[in-house]
Enzyme design. Structure first.
Site, short mmCIF file in Angstrom:
data_model
loop_
_atom_site.label_atom_id
_atom_site.label_comp_id
_atom_site.label_asym_id
_atom_site.label_seq_id
_atom_site.Cartn_x
_atom_site.Cartn_y
_atom_site.Cartn_z
N HIS A 168 -3.01 1.22 -12.22
CA HIS A 168 -1.89 2.07 -12.66
C HIS A 168 -1.57 1.76 -14.12
O HIS A 168 -1.31 0.61 -14.46
CB HIS A 168 -0.64 1.79 -11.83
CG HIS A 168 -0.79 2.13 -10.38
ND1 HIS A 168 -0.36 3.33 -9.84
CD2 HIS A 168 -1.34 1.44 -9.35
CE1 HIS A 168 -0.63 3.35 -8.54
NE2 HIS A 168 -1.22 2.21 -8.21
N GLU A 184 -0.92 0.47 3.00
CA GLU A 184 -0.81 -0.50 1.91
C GLU A 184 0.07 -1.70 2.26
O GLU A 184 -0.17 -2.80 1.77
CB GLU A 184 -0.27 0.20 0.65
CG GLU A 184 -0.05 -0.74 -0.54
CD GLU A 184 0.49 -0.05 -1.79
OE1 GLU A 184 0.80 1.15 -1.72
OE2 GLU A 184 0.59 -0.72 -2.82
N HIS A 190 -8.85 1.57 -9.31
CA HIS A 190 -7.44 1.64 -8.89
C HIS A 190 -6.60 0.76 -9.81
O HIS A 190 -6.37 -0.42 -9.56
CB HIS A 190 -7.32 1.17 -7.43
CG HIS A 190 -5.96 1.40 -6.84
ND1 HIS A 190 -5.77 2.04 -5.63
CD2 HIS A 190 -4.73 1.10 -7.28
CE1 HIS A 190 -4.48 2.10 -5.35
NE2 HIS A 190 -3.83 1.51 -6.34
N ASP A 230 -5.01 -2.86 -9.27
CA ASP A 230 -3.73 -2.21 -9.00
C ASP A 230 -2.85 -2.25 -10.26
O ASP A 230 -2.75 -1.26 -10.95
CB ASP A 230 -3.01 -2.85 -7.80
CG ASP A 230 -2.16 -1.86 -7.04
OD1 ASP A 230 -2.23 -0.66 -7.35
OD2 ASP A 230 -1.43 -2.28 -6.12
N HIS A 288 -2.78 6.41 -1.48
CA HIS A 288 -2.32 5.09 -1.07
C HIS A 288 -1.93 5.19 0.41
O HIS A 288 -1.03 5.96 0.76
CB HIS A 288 -1.06 4.68 -1.85
CG HIS A 288 -1.31 4.20 -3.24
ND1 HIS A 288 -1.74 5.02 -4.24
CD2 HIS A 288 -1.17 2.96 -3.79
CE1 HIS A 288 -1.85 4.31 -5.37
NE2 HIS A 288 -1.52 3.07 -5.12
ZN LIG Z 1 -1.71 1.32 -6.37
#
Ligand SMILES: [Zn+2]
Length: 358
Positions: free
Chosen positions: A28, A215, A26, A295, A212
């Site tokens: 981005h 979260e 995970h 992330d 997602h």
């Molecule tokens: Zn994320």
């Protein structure tokens, strides 16, 4: 205080964690841009921001140590970052560097998610073009560094008008390293319901799905249930809010849905008030397959090594449990079964070599 690149670290443990072969499921692309590169692109292309120096750029695109945790201000950094995808060369460079940085941190298997809309919007590029540039950069970086990369196309919850096009684009490039779709973004205001048909269609075409869900602090455990039962997601991004709901915990455990947890990000988005509240260890004890991920390493100013350190030193996982979480990630990889088995075998062997001095 969270572990950061430049903060003091328990040396021997940090050194071992740094050397450890890692998996990030995970991450981005848009949250992984080097600040120095942003400054150079801003200079070269006259990006519409007030200042081009790294230190002045930092608060615009990175969470500062003294910044109050907040989900919306965290998401707002991505809006500013959209200005930096100024040319084909800029996108090639950014994507290549993201893989280089992961490889430098000994990430051996990376599933990198990216949002073609984010990269196309400032210059009016075609989604297909920016996608092909990312694929080209990733292919080159995999040759140059000791890392395996797969791509996931991200669909923004607040941009449902692009969902069909993005899903078709991903499916059409499934033989070029795109393995899945990710539903991401503002979960507080946009439910997953709008995306059911598209996600189910993509899954039938061979795409894996991650969502997602649960979260943020105001997000609900029901959004996790919806992702599992309605979207039929293969994995959940974060899933923190499951901690308040016995039925959702039971669903995750029974269906063995892997959670892509991101401890530093979970603090910065105010999903939890402190590491003492982080549920990753409790979920692990319940038999839910949890994994540790970054992330947005650049926005959070961290590496995966830092998040491993946070999991051990800040949350209290033993290094034996940490290794199990890395193996969970191998087992949850969006790969065909035979390739996934190879990955699990590689990590089982490789992790045995590491002994920790805690
Ligand atoms: Zn994320």
């Amino acid at each position: 205080m969270l572990a950061k690149n430049n903060s003091s670290k328990p040396h021997s443990l940090y050194a071992t964690l740094s050397a450890l072969p890692k998996i990030d499921l995970h991450r981005h692309l848009e949250g992984s841009l080097r600040l120095a590169t942003l400054a150079e692109i801003a200079h070269q292309h006259g990006v519409d921001i007030e200042t081009y120096s790294i230190e002045n750029l930092r608060p615009l695109v990175q969470v500062l140590d003294d910044e109050a945790p907040n989900f919306q201000t965290f998401l707002a950094k991505f809006t500013i970052l959209r200005k930096f995808y100024t040319s084909r060369e800029a996108i090639l460079r950014i994507a290549y560097e993201v893989v280089a940085d992961a490889a430098h941190d000994n990430v051996k298997y990376l599933e990198l998610r990216f949002n073609p809309v984010a990269q196309a919007s400032s210059q009016g590029f075609e989604f297909d073009d920016v996608t092909d540039w990312v694929i080209e950069a990733i292919r080159k970086a995999q040759k140059d560094f000791n890392i395996q990369v797969r791509l996931i196309v991200q669909i923004g919850r607040h941009e449902p008008q692009f969902a069909r096009q993005l899903a078709e684009l991903a499916v059409s490039r499934r033989h070029k390293g795109i393995v899945g779709l990710d539903l991401a973004g503002d979960e507080e205001h946009y439910s997953a319901g709008k995306f059911i048909d598209i996600m189910r269609w993509a899954k039938k075409q061979g795409m894996y799905i991650t969502t997602h869900a649960g979260e943020c602090k105001n997000c609900s455990a029901d959004s996790i249930r919806e992702a599992i039962e309605v979207i039929e997601t293969d994995r959940i991004g974060h899933g923190v809010r499951a901690m308040g709901d016995i039925h959702v915990l039971d669903l995750l455990r029974k269906k063995k849905i892997p959670l892509e947890m991101c401890p530093t990000s979970n603090i910065q988005t105010a999903a939890i008030d402190g590491l003492f509240q982080h549920p990753i260890l409790a979920f692990h004890r319940l038999g839910i397959p949890v994994t540790i991920n970054t992330d947005d390493p650049s926005i959070s100013n961290i590496t995966l090594t830092d998040d491993y350190l946070v999991t051990v030193r800040g949350i209290g996982a033993s290094t034996t449990v940490l290794k199990k979480m890395i193996l969970n990630a191998a087992k949850a990889a969006f790969l065909p079964p035979a390739e996934r088995q190879k990955l699990v075998a590689y990590f089982t062997r490789a992790l045995k070599k590491y002994n920790f001095k805690e």
